[in-house]
Design an enzyme around this catalytic site. Structure first.
Site, short mmCIF file in Angstrom:
data_model
loop_
_atom_site.label_atom_id
_atom_site.label_comp_id
_atom_site.label_asym_id
_atom_site.label_seq_id
_atom_site.Cartn_x
_atom_site.Cartn_y
_atom_site.Cartn_z
N TRP A 358 0.71 -1.08 0.37
CA TRP A 358 0.27 0.01 -0.21
C TRP A 358 1.10 0.91 -0.14
O TRP A 358 0.25 2.73 -0.43
CB TRP A 358 -1.19 0.31 1.31
CG TRP A 358 0.01 0.23 2.00
CD1 TRP A 358 0.80 -0.29 2.97
CD2 TRP A 358 -0.60 1.40 3.37
NE1 TRP A 358 1.21 0.23 4.27
CE2 TRP A 358 0.18 1.27 4.17
CE3 TRP A 358 -1.79 2.10 3.93
CZ2 TRP A 358 0.57 1.85 5.72
CZ3 TRP A 358 -1.76 2.87 5.39
CH2 TRP A 358 -1.04 2.94 6.04
N GLU A 485 0.60 -2.86 11.97
CA GLU A 485 1.34 -4.55 12.42
C GLU A 485 0.88 -4.55 13.45
O GLU A 485 0.69 -5.96 13.32
CB GLU A 485 1.52 -4.40 11.36
CG GLU A 485 1.62 -3.98 10.08
CD GLU A 485 2.10 -4.88 8.97
OE1 GLU A 485 3.80 -4.87 9.49
OE2 GLU A 485 2.59 -4.51 7.75
C1 BGC Z 1 4.91 -1.93 7.76
C2 BGC Z 1 4.21 -1.46 6.35
C3 BGC Z 1 4.59 -1.07 4.92
C4 BGC Z 1 5.46 -2.25 4.65
C5 BGC Z 1 6.83 -2.01 3.96
C6 BGC Z 1 6.01 -2.58 7.19
O1 BGC Z 1 7.05 -2.02 8.39
O2 BGC Z 1 4.38 -1.79 8.76
O3 BGC Z 1 2.84 -0.52 6.67
O4 BGC Z 1 3.55 -1.39 4.03
O5 BGC Z 1 6.63 -2.71 6.19
O6 BGC Z 1 6.75 -0.96 3.51
#
Ligand code: BGC
Length: 762
Positions: A358, A485
């Site tokens: 995203w 996350e």
């Molecule tokens: C983040 C995500 C992101 C991904 C790639 C992760 O550490 O939590 O939101 O899309 O990294 O950058």
């Protein structure tokens, strides 16, 4: 004010393990198609960490993803970006001694990234162990004019006396990827992905056509050399290990120089049917044009880029350097066609395996939409290209209709093995819709909406209809994960429900707009889109449920967020960050602790959805429980702090975001840059400090200048026109540089922007 002179430099006293790995990222070369890590031509000592990579955007192979308990429709394969060939290696021997930064004496060494002329350079004065002194200057470029081209210009000058030089320039077609089984953000292992199917040398030019083991894609590398010394002796031959080597011998008297130019061409079967033929033809053309032609074109391309994408901070050279670096890296990382996109680490390293997230829609497209809408359109076109795969993915997840874009991917299939913080992040679907609307509202490009935007919007809106369900006349979205996350598999994540609602509203709007213009027939028959479904979308949007405010007026991240205990961040030892590397995810999910902006990010996207006071209280609440373990976080906090009038905070968060990679603030830039954050730092100035807002009502700004600055200037595009905005503590001036005049609100007052400078007192 001058916009030239954008360089980033590092003086190096001695080779260091940590820095040499980091500089491979900071001094990488990329043009959106190919990326080459800034490794040293001669290599590093065996105990140094190095990722000797060359990548093609979107070029991948398939690897097994072992699921310990293989439940229904779990993903068993994933795609990974490949290291394709090593054409960086050039060994140099000086009177029989190998040049190597770890031996002899480095009298001087400087590495430069020249962002005006689009190359990197390493200038070294080196004294060999026997005492021969030479000056070595190595310039590398990935061309914007010929995206397949990577060049090395290797110049040696004899400083102390006569020297006999021997260059051994390698073309190594079979290489492997970098892996680290201890870090979940990198591939755990690297099998042999690439095999040579055809190689050879003709007229001194080496070529290798390779095939991947499972995706069966082909890539080709072709290497040619030129040398300025007419008397030099050349020989290109194939070695026993399969590499092809061009040996060049040249004798120099004191003060004399010789330059070896190495041209590498890369092609792939995603983009052309005959990559070998195409690469050979390109090599012929490139050799005919010569290196100076490509240097000239490179400078012209970048002059044009900076002409349209300028952001300058008036009295803070360090920050200025950081924001320019970020903008430049975005240009270098983003695909110039719809076969690729922009990976989380661009083309600078193998972190996150070259996957697209995203990040593209929420952090990079907002930057390109304002500076180079064509590139924004390419990023969206890539999603359109993968729409069928998103439809299949939706079916795999049990949905009867709609398109579910994958959380992380290269070709459009889901590559996330851990679904709670992967596939379950359904918000990506709404993010893609949001980016398309953003593109439309900024460019007015209805043709693109007709060609592909509306179809994506309808298919993603359909997905929400299938995911959600009604409870007491409210439309709810259960068991999803929001952007944060550290909180997964929840009901009614505030951010997700907001983007879903927007997605539904705009699917309807686009369809009705096309219908009005008699342009919707084809689309509705292709999608079998009925009036009933349109009504369903309207209703779900209207009835969308949002989690109930907490007692103190704070918006909960999801239905159960406030039922959990608050994680004590102050009591958490420093070495336990990032938390994801130190605590079981399930443990994290049971606490109020956030990896990144989630509800706060929603305030940026939907500033009018709730009152400012509620936003402020919520912002302050989430601030206390957010670790910013993700690089996507601080930039979002900065923008929202600006919008809520917390200027000092906004500046603090911005600084951190702007300097994230250039100063390696998270100690992980060696694995690759963080492209989302780079877009975010631009947004923090333009959407945050300058208060830019673009919506159906039009465009507006309400700038402030952070205390430490005297002012800043930037350029943006809107509806095909380009304007320049200069902000100081006393006044804001806006002038039309290109295109038609238009109306813009400045501090709430409607003003016509023309070629005559509009000046508004602050
Ligand atoms: C983040 C995500 C992101 C991904 C790639 C992760 O550490 O939590 O939101 O899309 O990294 O950058």
């Amino acid at each position: 004010m001058s916009f030239m002179g954008k360089t980033f430099q590092k003086n190096i006293k001695a080779l260091s393990k940590k820095d040499s790995f980091l500089y491979e990222t900071l001094f990488h070369n990329a043009n959106g198609y190919i990326g080459v890590r800034g490794t040293l031509e001669e290599g590093v000592p065996a105990d140094y960490n190095t990722m000797r990579g060359t990548y093609i955007n979107g070029f991948y192979d398939i690897v097994d993803m072992k699921q310990a308990e293989n439940l229904c429709n779990f993903i068993e394969k994933k795609e990974t970006m490949l290291n394709i060939a090593d054409t960086q290696t050039v060994y140099l021997s000086v009177n029989g001694e190998s040049f190597n930064m770890a031996q002899g004496t480095i009298v001087k060494c400087k590495r430069t990234l020249d962002m005006d002329r689009g190359f990197t350079k390493r200038d070294v004065v080196w004294k060999s162990p026997k005492g021969d002194k030479v000056e070595i200057s190595i310039k590398r470029m990935t061309s914007f004019e010929e995206l397949s081209l990577f060049t090395i210009e290797y110049k040696v000058t004899a400083l102390s006396g006569n020297v006999s030089l021997m260059f051994s320039s390698k073309h190594i077609p079979e290489v492997s990827n970098y892996s680290d089984p201890t870090d979940p953000r990198l591939a755990a292992e690297s099998p042999k992905f690439i095999s040579v199917v055809d190689d050879g040398i003709s007229d001194g030019i080496s070529y290798a056509l390779c095939e991947t083991s499972r995706s069966k894609l082909k890539c080709c590398s072709v290497v040619g050399h030129e040398i300025t010394d007419k008397k030099a002796r050349f020989c290109t031959a194939k070695d026993e290990d399969g590499a092809m080597t061009c040996d060049v011998m040249s004798d120099l008297k004191k003060g004399e120089s010789v330059t070896l130019i190495k041209y590498s061409i890369f092609t792939d079967s995603l983009r052309c049917d005959e990559p070998l033929t195409a690469a050979k033809e390109k090599m012929k053309k490139v050799l005919g044009n010569g290196l100076d032609y490509y240097y000239k074109k490179q400078a012209e391309y970048l002059e044009n880029f900076w002409g349209g994408s300028m952001l300058e901070i008036h009295n803070d050279p360090k920050m200025n350097e950081a924001v320019n670096f970020n903008m430049y890296e975005l240009l270098c990382s983003s695909a110039k066609d719809s076969f690729g996109n922009i990976a989380a680490k661009g083309l600078s390293g193998e972190g996150y395996e070259g996957h697209y997230f995203w990040d593209s829609e929420m952090f990079v497209i907002p930057y390109f939409v304002l500076t180079d809408p064509y590139l924004a359109k390419m990023l969206i076109s890539y999603r359109y290209r993968t729409l069928d795969k998103a439809r299949e993915n939706a079916k795999l997840l049990g949905h009867k209709r709609g398109a579910l874009f994958p959380w992380r991917t290269i070709t459009g299939v889901e590559c996330s093995g851990y679904f709670p913080s992967g596939t379950a992040q359904y918000h990506i679907v709404g993010d893609i819709a949001y980016a398309i609307v953003n593109y439309y509202l900024t460019t007015g490009d209805l043709d693109f909406i007709k060609e592909c935007g509306a179809e994506i919007l309808i298919e993603t809106a359909r997905l929400w209809l299938d995911v959600g369900n009604y409870v007491n006349d409210t439309f709810r979205i259960n068991d999803v994960s929001g952007p944060d996350e550290y909180t997964c598999m929840v009901n009614n994540n505030y951010y997700t429900n907001r983007v879903a609602k927007y997605n539904l509203i705009w699917a309807v709007k686009f369809f009705e707009k096309l219908e009005e213009l008699n342009m919707a027939k084809e689309l509705s028959s292709k999608l079998k889109f009925s009036k009933n479904e349109l009504d369903e979308m309207k209703e779900a949007a209207e009835m969308m449920y949002f989690p109930k405010f907490g007692k103190d007026g704070v918006i909960p991240q999801d239905d159960s967020f406030f039922d959990k205990p608050v994680w004590n961040l102050k009591a958490t030892p420093k070495d336990k960050f990032p938390l994801l590397l130190n605590y079981h995810p399930l443990h994290l999910y049971r606490y109020q602790v956030c990896k990144q902006a989630d509800t706060v990010m929603a305030f940026f996207l939907f500033p009018d959805a709730v009152e400012k006071n509620t936003q402020k209280k919520s912002f302050e609440y989430y601030e206390k429980i957010t670790t910013h373990d993700s690089s996507l976080s601080k930039c979002a906090f900065s923008i929202v702090a600006s919008k809520l009038g917390m200027q000092d905070k906004a500046y603090k968060y911005f600084g951190n975001s702007a300097e994230f990679d250039i100063r390696d603030l998270h100690d992980n830039t060696s694995y690759g840059i963080h492209t989302a954050n780079m877009g975010g730092s631009f947004m923090a100035v333009v959407y945050g400090f300058a208060g830019l807002s673009i919506n159906e009502k039009g465009i507006s700004i309400a700038p402030f200048v952070p205390d430490k600055w005297s002012g800043y200037s930037f350029k943006i595009r809107f509806m095909g026109s380009r304007i320049r905005i200069d902000v100081t503590k006393e006044e804001v001036s806006v002038v039309l540089e290109e295109g038609e005049a238009f109306a813009m609100k400045i501090y709430g007052k409607k003003t016509k922007i023309t070629k005559k400078k509009t000046v508004v007192k602050v």
